[in-house]
Design a protein around this motif. Structure first.
Motif, short mmCIF file in Angstrom:
data_model
loop_
_atom_site.label_atom_id
_atom_site.label_comp_id
_atom_site.label_asym_id
_atom_site.label_seq_id
_atom_site.Cartn_x
_atom_site.Cartn_y
_atom_site.Cartn_z
N VAL A 29 -10.02 -80.00 46.65
CA VAL A 29 -8.67 -79.79 47.18
C VAL A 29 -7.81 -79.03 46.18
O VAL A 29 -7.05 -78.13 46.54
CB VAL A 29 -8.04 -81.16 47.56
CG1 VAL A 29 -6.57 -80.99 47.92
CG2 VAL A 29 -8.79 -81.79 48.71
N VAL A 30 -7.94 -79.36 44.90
CA VAL A 30 -7.16 -78.66 43.86
C VAL A 30 -7.58 -77.19 43.79
O VAL A 30 -6.73 -76.30 43.64
CB VAL A 30 -7.33 -79.37 42.50
CG1 VAL A 30 -6.73 -78.56 41.38
CG2 VAL A 30 -6.68 -80.75 42.56
N VAL A 31 -8.86 -76.92 43.90
CA VAL A 31 -9.33 -75.52 43.91
C VAL A 31 -8.76 -74.79 45.12
O VAL A 31 -8.35 -73.62 45.02
CB VAL A 31 -10.87 -75.47 43.90
CG1 VAL A 31 -11.37 -74.07 44.18
CG2 VAL A 31 -11.40 -75.95 42.56
N ALA A 32 -8.70 -75.46 46.26
CA ALA A 32 -8.13 -74.84 47.46
C ALA A 32 -6.65 -74.51 47.26
O ALA A 32 -6.19 -73.45 47.67
CB ALA A 32 -8.32 -75.76 48.66
N MET A 45 -8.84 -72.11 52.85
CA MET A 45 -9.27 -72.87 54.03
C MET A 45 -10.76 -73.17 53.99
O MET A 45 -11.20 -74.25 54.35
CB MET A 45 -8.91 -72.10 55.31
CG MET A 45 -7.42 -72.11 55.60
SD MET A 45 -6.98 -71.45 57.19
CE MET A 45 -7.47 -69.75 57.03
N VAL A 46 -11.55 -72.20 53.54
CA VAL A 46 -13.00 -72.42 53.43
C VAL A 46 -13.30 -73.47 52.36
O VAL A 46 -14.16 -74.33 52.55
CB VAL A 46 -13.73 -71.09 53.13
CG1 VAL A 46 -15.18 -71.34 52.78
CG2 VAL A 46 -13.63 -70.16 54.32
N GLU A 47 -12.58 -73.41 51.26
CA GLU A 47 -12.80 -74.38 50.19
C GLU A 47 -12.47 -75.80 50.66
O GLU A 47 -13.20 -76.75 50.36
CB GLU A 47 -11.95 -74.03 48.97
CG GLU A 47 -12.10 -74.98 47.81
CD GLU A 47 -13.52 -75.03 47.25
OE1 GLU A 47 -14.19 -73.99 47.25
OE2 GLU A 47 -13.94 -76.10 46.80
N VAL A 48 -11.39 -75.96 51.40
CA VAL A 48 -11.05 -77.29 51.91
C VAL A 48 -12.10 -77.76 52.92
O VAL A 48 -12.54 -78.90 52.88
CB VAL A 48 -9.64 -77.28 52.54
CG1 VAL A 48 -9.41 -78.52 53.36
CG2 VAL A 48 -8.59 -77.18 51.45
N ALA A 49 -12.50 -76.85 53.82
CA ALA A 49 -13.44 -77.24 54.87
C ALA A 49 -14.83 -77.54 54.31
O ALA A 49 -15.44 -78.57 54.63
CB ALA A 49 -13.54 -76.15 55.93
N ALA A 52 -14.50 -79.54 50.07
CA ALA A 52 -13.99 -80.92 50.08
C ALA A 52 -14.44 -81.69 51.32
O ALA A 52 -14.86 -82.83 51.22
CB ALA A 52 -12.47 -80.92 49.99
N GLY A 53 -14.40 -81.06 52.47
CA GLY A 53 -14.66 -81.77 53.72
C GLY A 53 -16.12 -82.07 53.98
O GLY A 53 -16.57 -83.22 53.93
N ILE A 54 -16.88 -81.03 54.23
CA ILE A 54 -18.28 -81.22 54.62
C ILE A 54 -19.11 -81.78 53.47
O ILE A 54 -19.88 -82.74 53.63
CB ILE A 54 -18.88 -79.89 55.14
CG1 ILE A 54 -18.19 -79.48 56.44
CG2 ILE A 54 -20.38 -80.02 55.34
CD1 ILE A 54 -18.59 -78.12 56.95
N THR A 55 -18.93 -81.20 52.29
CA THR A 55 -19.70 -81.68 51.14
C THR A 55 -19.35 -83.12 50.80
O THR A 55 -20.22 -83.94 50.50
CB THR A 55 -19.46 -80.77 49.92
OG1 THR A 55 -19.75 -79.43 50.29
CG2 THR A 55 -20.34 -81.16 48.76
N GLY A 56 -18.06 -83.45 50.84
CA GLY A 56 -17.66 -84.82 50.58
C GLY A 56 -18.23 -85.79 51.59
O GLY A 56 -18.69 -86.88 51.23
N ALA A 57 -18.21 -85.41 52.86
CA ALA A 57 -18.77 -86.27 53.89
C ALA A 57 -20.27 -86.47 53.69
O ALA A 57 -20.80 -87.58 53.86
CB ALA A 57 -18.48 -85.69 55.27
N LEU A 58 -20.97 -85.38 53.34
CA LEU A 58 -22.42 -85.50 53.10
C LEU A 58 -22.71 -86.38 51.89
O LEU A 58 -23.66 -87.18 51.90
CB LEU A 58 -23.05 -84.12 52.93
CG LEU A 58 -23.13 -83.27 54.20
CD1 LEU A 58 -23.63 -81.87 53.86
CD2 LEU A 58 -24.01 -83.92 55.23
N PHE A 59 -21.91 -86.23 50.83
CA PHE A 59 -22.11 -87.07 49.65
C PHE A 59 -21.86 -88.54 49.98
O PHE A 59 -22.60 -89.42 49.55
CB PHE A 59 -21.20 -86.64 48.51
CG PHE A 59 -21.71 -85.49 47.71
CD1 PHE A 59 -23.07 -85.19 47.64
CD2 PHE A 59 -20.84 -84.69 47.00
CE1 PHE A 59 -23.54 -84.13 46.90
CE2 PHE A 59 -21.30 -83.62 46.25
CZ PHE A 59 -22.65 -83.35 46.21
#
Length: 82
Positions: A29-32, A45-49, A52-59
């Motif tokens: 999120v900070v990078v975004a 937007m890509v960085e957040v999606a 943070a989003g998809i990668t975080g959910a997978l982790f």
């Protein structure tokens, strides 16, 4: 810039995996926000999606499977043991 270093080192050095994942998502999120401040809204937007989003959910999903332990993964795991 210092915030990114603190988050990156914290994500790597945490003993608890959940805390590492939370710090990793926060770093995304900070990078975004940094991309947005640099005028690259599309990259933000890509960085957040993705970052943070998809990668975080997978982790977090992987962490959930790791905490279940062996033998509770479903039918595929039982077939692999035979």
């Amino acid at each position: 810039m210092v915030t990114l270093w603190v988050l990156a080192v914290g994500a790597i050095s945490q003993a608890g995996l959940f805390k590492s994942v939370v710090l990793f998502v926060t770093m995304g999120v900070v990078v975004a926000v940094a991309w947005a401040r640099l005028g690259a809204a599309d990259l933000a937007m890509v960085e957040v999606a993705v970052g943070a989003g998809i990668t975080g959910a997978l982790f977090l999903n992987t962490l959930g499977h790791l905490e279940q332990g062996p033998g509770k993964g479903g039918q595929g795991e039982d077939k692999a043991r035979l």
